[in-house]
Motif scaffolding. Sequence first.
Motif, short mmCIF file in Angstrom:
data_model
loop_
_atom_site.label_atom_id
_atom_site.label_comp_id
_atom_site.label_asym_id
_atom_site.label_seq_id
_atom_site.Cartn_x
_atom_site.Cartn_y
_atom_site.Cartn_z
N GLN A 107 -19.70 11.43 25.70
CA GLN A 107 -19.87 12.88 25.74
C GLN A 107 -20.86 13.20 24.64
N GLY A 108 -22.12 13.30 25.02
CA GLY A 108 -23.18 13.39 24.02
C GLY A 108 -23.24 12.06 23.29
N GLN A 109 -23.12 12.11 21.98
CA GLN A 109 -23.13 10.89 21.19
C GLN A 109 -21.72 10.36 20.92
N ALA A 110 -20.70 11.13 21.27
CA ALA A 110 -19.31 10.72 21.04
C ALA A 110 -18.88 9.75 22.13
N ARG A 111 -18.29 8.64 21.71
CA ARG A 111 -17.85 7.62 22.65
C ARG A 111 -16.35 7.44 22.55
N THR A 112 -15.69 7.31 23.72
CA THR A 112 -14.27 7.00 23.78
C THR A 112 -14.08 5.88 24.79
N THR A 113 -12.97 5.16 24.67
CA THR A 113 -12.71 4.04 25.55
C THR A 113 -11.33 4.19 26.17
N LEU A 114 -11.25 3.88 27.46
CA LEU A 114 -9.99 3.93 28.19
C LEU A 114 -9.73 2.57 28.83
N THR A 115 -8.47 2.16 28.84
CA THR A 115 -8.06 0.97 29.57
C THR A 115 -7.37 1.45 30.83
#
Length: 148
Positions: A107-115
């Motif tokens: 989201q823009g420069q923000a990164r998140t990770t999902l399993t």
Amino acid sequence: MSRLTLPASFCLATLAFQMPVQAQDNSPIGVNMNMARVLRISAPAATVIVGNPGIADVTIQDPMTLILTGKSYGQTNLIVLDARGEPIADTLVEVMQMQAGVMTVYQGQARTTLTCAPVCQPTVMIGDENSFTTQTLASSQLVQSVSN
């Protein structure tokens, strides 16, 4: 360097004069980050040494079985010594990100990770946004404290 020693009679000085035993095909041992892998070795291990314990960790399960755990992305080396301090193995370890079931969201420069297995849940990966990581860890600790 991370070191686990079984017998007290270990002398690292002998390693400097030995030719290390290489993995048979010179390819690194691969393990996914946040996962463990069982390694069977050809001779009883007394000591294991990991060059960078921030990348991987190794414990001796029994003299012929090691448990390799991926902690962070990258490469390090693994040295296994017998009771006399003679090298049994000297090889590279490569820690990789698991590809199957993992989704990275930007989201823009923000990164998140999902399993996703099969329902998607937040998981902490190196490089994720700090606030996401903090919230995910706090949620995990809350669930763990309630279950105790």
